[in-house]
Write an enzyme that holds these catalytic residues in place. Sequence first.
Site: not given
Length: 434
Positions: A64-65, A95, A235, A308, A312
């Site tokens: 979700l950034r 991350n 994954h 996943d 971007h």
Amino acid sequence: MSTLLIRGAKPYGEGEPVDILVRDGVVAAIEPKIDPEGDGRGAEILDAGGLVALPGFVDLHTHLREPGREDTETVETGSRAAALGGYTAVFAMANTDPVADNAVVVEHVWRRGREVGLVDVHPVGAVTVGLKGERLAELGTMARSAAGVRVFSDDGLCVADPLIMRRALEYTKALDAVIAQHAEEPRLTVGAQAHEGELAARLGLAGWPAVAEESIVARDCLLARHVGARLHVCHVSTEGTADVLRWAKARGTNVSAEVTPHHLLLDDSRLSTYDPVNKVNPPLRTTTDAAALRAALADGTVDCVATDHAPHAAQDKDCEWSAARPGMLGLQTALPIVVQTMVGPGLLDWRGVARVMSERPAEIAGLADQGRPIAVGEPATLALVDPAGRWTVRGADLASVAANTPYEGMELPGVVVATLLRGALTVRDGKAAK
């Protein structure tokens, strides 16, 4: 909460259509016909003729950034994309910037999810401080926080040190939690740009060998069995990994695994154009690998589908291959890809779709109120799908901030018409609630 009468749906695509009465967020009745002037008096009517009713989907692997890269995705936009894809719960990977390696960050993500309210957002805590693989993060503090973290992962990076991994498994066993491992032996993938094979050699791209994944999965299965802890493999991308999982499960190892939609459908032949939209980690593998993964998902060797979802910014994808960031959007296209690769060929029926996209992910993550049966007394957390519907993917039209979909221009089967989260319509007529 208002009462909702869903008319003419087929739970799991089986039998004759039924009416489903939802009251106070719970399935109150399932009957061939419910009288809108009787038990359904005062209910809002939702016409579900021709639609398949499934438990709301659960994604164990979403980026979700937020915080840090809100220019590519936010909890709000990612939640909207998830709801439109039929999801009712997502697990937000650690991350971010700052890394979700402490209670403050995971609680921020959790609270933002509650504020948006379109899906249940569960933060994933980092295994190691700063994702550096050197010392364990505050696993217990995150588990005891308001976010109640029960999944930990350094996804994007592998917990490569076997001693650190063993200690993490020991801690999470005590917490009744699970480690989700990004399986990649880093010394075997230095500079890697594509699946190691004939095509990568011809294209001049440094290879990412399958054994880099398979060796870590084998090691971690042995560690998990030794410790008596739970392991989840992120994954899965190779036939060999499926073989390792089959072997480990036969020995009684408490291991689960996920496969992404793109590894079910796509293969490394797409790399011949050098289009970075196809760059992902782990990389797209061979047609043989993809076929083996579909078979492994069908027979339960691989437990579930996870997106996943990796948004971007345009500048991180619209550049030369070596500089591009790996990752693809996945939330709104996951079900259609599963329909195309698994339902269409007869590898899964709709009850099987419920198993791999809802029930098993909820079990793996320990969610008591997700992945529940469609039955009286159960939470009305549902996805209503048009199995005959088709739609054309356009990245610019997706709900995410980013548009990096590898399915641009593809016509895909399966349309999510409505999504309900504990009786509340988060999506209706293919449009997300505000």
